[in-house]
Design an enzyme around this catalytic site. Structure first.
Site, PDB file in Angstrom:
ATOM      1  N   ASN A 151      -8.670   4.245  -1.884  1.00 24.20           N
ATOM      2  CA  ASN A 151      -7.358   4.892  -2.071  1.00 24.20           C
ATOM      3  C   ASN A 151      -6.519   4.953  -0.809  1.00 24.20           C
ATOM      4  OD1 ASN A 151      -8.612   7.481  -4.364  1.00 24.20           O
ATOM      5  ND2 ASN A 151      -8.351   5.312  -4.643  1.00 24.20           N
ATOM      6  N   LEU A 210     -10.765  -3.000  -5.705  1.00 25.04           N
ATOM      7  CA  LEU A 210      -9.392  -2.579  -5.949  1.00 25.04           C
ATOM      8  C   LEU A 210      -9.431  -1.454  -6.972  1.00 25.04           C
ATOM      9  CD1 LEU A 210      -7.500  -5.997  -6.304  1.00 25.04           C
ATOM     10  CD2 LEU A 210      -7.553  -4.502  -4.303  1.00 25.04           C
ATOM     11  N   ASP A 211      -8.557  -0.455  -6.807  1.00 23.92           N
ATOM     12  CA  ASP A 211      -8.489   0.633  -7.766  1.00 23.92           C
ATOM     13  C   ASP A 211      -8.102   0.101  -9.139  1.00 23.92           C
ATOM     14  OD1 ASP A 211      -9.081   2.384  -5.729  1.00 23.92           O
ATOM     15  OD2 ASP A 211      -7.006   2.971  -5.374  1.00 23.92           O
ATOM     16  N   ARG A 212      -8.415   0.874 -10.171  1.00 24.55           N
ATOM     17  CA  ARG A 212      -8.159   0.437 -11.541  1.00 24.55           C
ATOM     18  C   ARG A 212      -6.706  -0.003 -11.749  1.00 24.55           C
ATOM     19  NH1 ARG A 212     -10.107   2.030 -16.914  1.00 24.55           N
ATOM     20  NH2 ARG A 212     -11.270   3.791 -16.067  1.00 24.55           N
TER      21      ARG A 212
END
Length: 247
Positions: free
Chosen positions: A179, A81-83
């Site tokens: 993303n 998962l992105d930050r």
């Protein structure tokens, strides 16, 4: 009953405190067995280090937990998962388990449902984005027609609720490119609120002052790589989203 116990402390002896369960893990344990662990990731943590070699990452914190508490050594990611994204992640406690999980993701088997707030009002109540995603020199993702550099990315969505200047949606991933959700909605003119990279000006909304993405991995389902049992987990919406929806 009535016994007395006398203890003496030797001033020359070094006494080591008994290990206590770690507190403030910075993640929530949702499920754990000897093979894998499912956690709820907070939005401020990277899942894994970037090329800068960060040490304050989710995989490092979960590895520290399994070493000190559950008798493991390391954990290995199966997806990321992105930050700025919160929600559910599964990690294997061995490379073999992690690879079996990755194989499921490669075949699009796991269920992955996200909740998101995007800018503006989506025209259609439901839809699908199906593009090839590529990466430029700044590591920014974009859709392309070039099959030599692009990877297939498929995102399904449905409008859950329309709000003033934003839309609350449910998103399902058929593929899991980096993303992916952020790029697809930004290119459609409806970026995820709080996104600092993809259409950041459009992604700004006075009701979303938070330094995180309005994106949450809400449901995760997969087959246990050893037992074959289907596991399915659900994470409640983060407080920031609940505040918006309760207005």
């Amino acid at each position: 009953i009535g016994d007395e116990v006398e203890a003496r402390i030797d001033a020359k002896q070094i006494y080591h405190p008994r290990k206590q369960p770690r507190q403030n893990l910075a993640f929530e344990i949702v499920f754990e067995d000897r093979h894998l662990i499912v956690v709820n990731k907070p939005p401020e943590l990277l899942t894994v280090p970037t090329i800068r070699g960060e040490t304050n990452t989710l995989v490092a914190k979960v590895s520290e937990y399994v070493r000190h508490v559950s008798g493991g050594k390391l954990v290995f990611t199966a997806h990321r998962l992105d930050r700025g994204v919160s929600g559910l992640l599964v990690m294997g406690k061995s490379m073999e388990i992690s690879q079996k999980l990755r194989d499921q993701f490669a075949l699009h088997k796991p269920e992955r449902e996200y909740a998101a707030l995007v800018a503006g009002n989506l025209r259609d109540d439901k839809g699908t984005f199906n593009t090839l995603l590529a990466t430029d020199k700044d590591l920014t993702r974009f859709s392309t027609d070039d099959e030599d550099i692009g990877q297939r990315a498929i995102t399904h969505y449905e409008v859950t609720r329309r709000l003033k200047g934003m839309t609350f949606i449910t998103v399902w991933l058929e593929t899991g490119r980096r993303n992916q959700i952020r790029v697809h909605f930004a290119e459609a003119g409806h970026p995820v609120l709080g996104d600092p990279r993809y259409e950041p000006e459009l992604a700004s909304h006075r009701w979303w002052p938070y330094k995180r993405l309005a994106l949450h991995a809400r449901k995760l389902g997969f087959d246990h790589p050893i037992t074959g049992q289907h596991l399915r987990f659900e994470s409640p919406l983060p407080a920031e989203m609940v505040r918006i929806l309760s207005k």
